[in-house]
Design a protein around this motif. Sequence first.
Motif, PDB file in Angstrom:
ATOM      1  N   UNK A   1       2.714  14.365   8.159  1.00  0.00           N
ATOM      2  CA  UNK A   1       3.383  14.663   9.428  1.00  0.00           C
ATOM      3  C   UNK A   1       4.876  14.369   9.388  1.00  0.00           C
ATOM      4  N   UNK A   2       5.401  14.072   8.201  1.00  0.00           N
ATOM      5  CA  UNK A   2       6.820  13.790   8.060  1.00  0.00           C
ATOM      6  C   UNK A   2       7.076  12.338   7.692  1.00  0.00           C
ATOM      7  N   UNK A   3       8.199  12.091   7.087  1.00  0.00           N
ATOM      8  CA  UNK A   3       8.596  10.753   6.657  1.00  0.00           C
ATOM      9  C   UNK A   3       9.211  10.005   7.835  1.00  0.00           C
TER      10      UNK A   3
ATOM     11  N   UNK B   1      11.717   3.777   1.833  1.00  0.00           N
ATOM     12  CA  UNK B   1      11.699   5.163   2.302  1.00  0.00           C
ATOM     13  C   UNK B   1      12.089   6.137   1.198  1.00  0.00           C
ATOM     14  N   UNK B   2      13.156   5.861   0.470  1.00  0.00           N
ATOM     15  CA  UNK B   2      13.646   6.767  -0.563  1.00  0.00           C
ATOM     16  C   UNK B   2      12.620   6.949  -1.679  1.00  0.00           C
TER      17      UNK B   2
ATOM     18  N   UNK C   1       0.809  -1.219   0.000  1.00  0.00           N
ATOM     19  CA  UNK C   1       0.000   0.000   0.000  1.00  0.00           C
ATOM     20  C   UNK C   1       0.844   1.270   0.000  1.00  0.00           C
ATOM     21  N   UNK C   2       2.115   1.183   0.347  1.00  0.00           N
ATOM     22  CA  UNK C   2       2.968   2.359   0.316  1.00  0.00           C
ATOM     23  C   UNK C   2       3.385   2.714  -1.106  1.00  0.00           C
ATOM     24  N   UNK C   3       3.750   1.713  -1.899  1.00  0.00           N
ATOM     25  CA  UNK C   3       4.222   1.963  -3.266  1.00  0.00           C
ATOM     26  C   UNK C   3       3.136   1.861  -4.326  1.00  0.00           C
TER      27      UNK C   3
ATOM     28  N   UNK D   1       8.729  12.069  -1.381  1.00  0.00           N
ATOM     29  CA  UNK D   1       7.858  13.151  -1.858  1.00  0.00           C
ATOM     30  C   UNK D   1       6.393  12.742  -1.911  1.00  0.00           C
ATOM     31  N   UNK D   2       6.045  11.664  -1.282  1.00  0.00           N
ATOM     32  CA  UNK D   2       4.666  11.187  -1.261  1.00  0.00           C
ATOM     33  C   UNK D   2       3.828  12.132  -0.397  1.00  0.00           C
TER      34      UNK D   2
END
Length: 65
Positions: free
Chosen positions: A55-57, A44-45, A17-19, A49-50
């Motif tokens: 609230x931050x990576x 993470x990398x 679900x992240x990618x 820019x998602x």
Amino acid sequence: MTELRAATAATVACGDSLRHDQFPGLRADLVVCEPPVGVVDWGREDLLRDPRWELGVPARAEGVH
């Protein structure tokens, strides 16, 4: 403890679900997921820019426990 008692229609999708967001236009009050515990390269990398990271990576080592 809060219980969900009302019958509610739901759509479930399996995958990363992240990618590969299966519901790109959906806005939700609650999301349940299994974080990538113990995975050093959790993407993470790819996600810096998602726009979902309001609230931050998460830290680079967040997935490692």
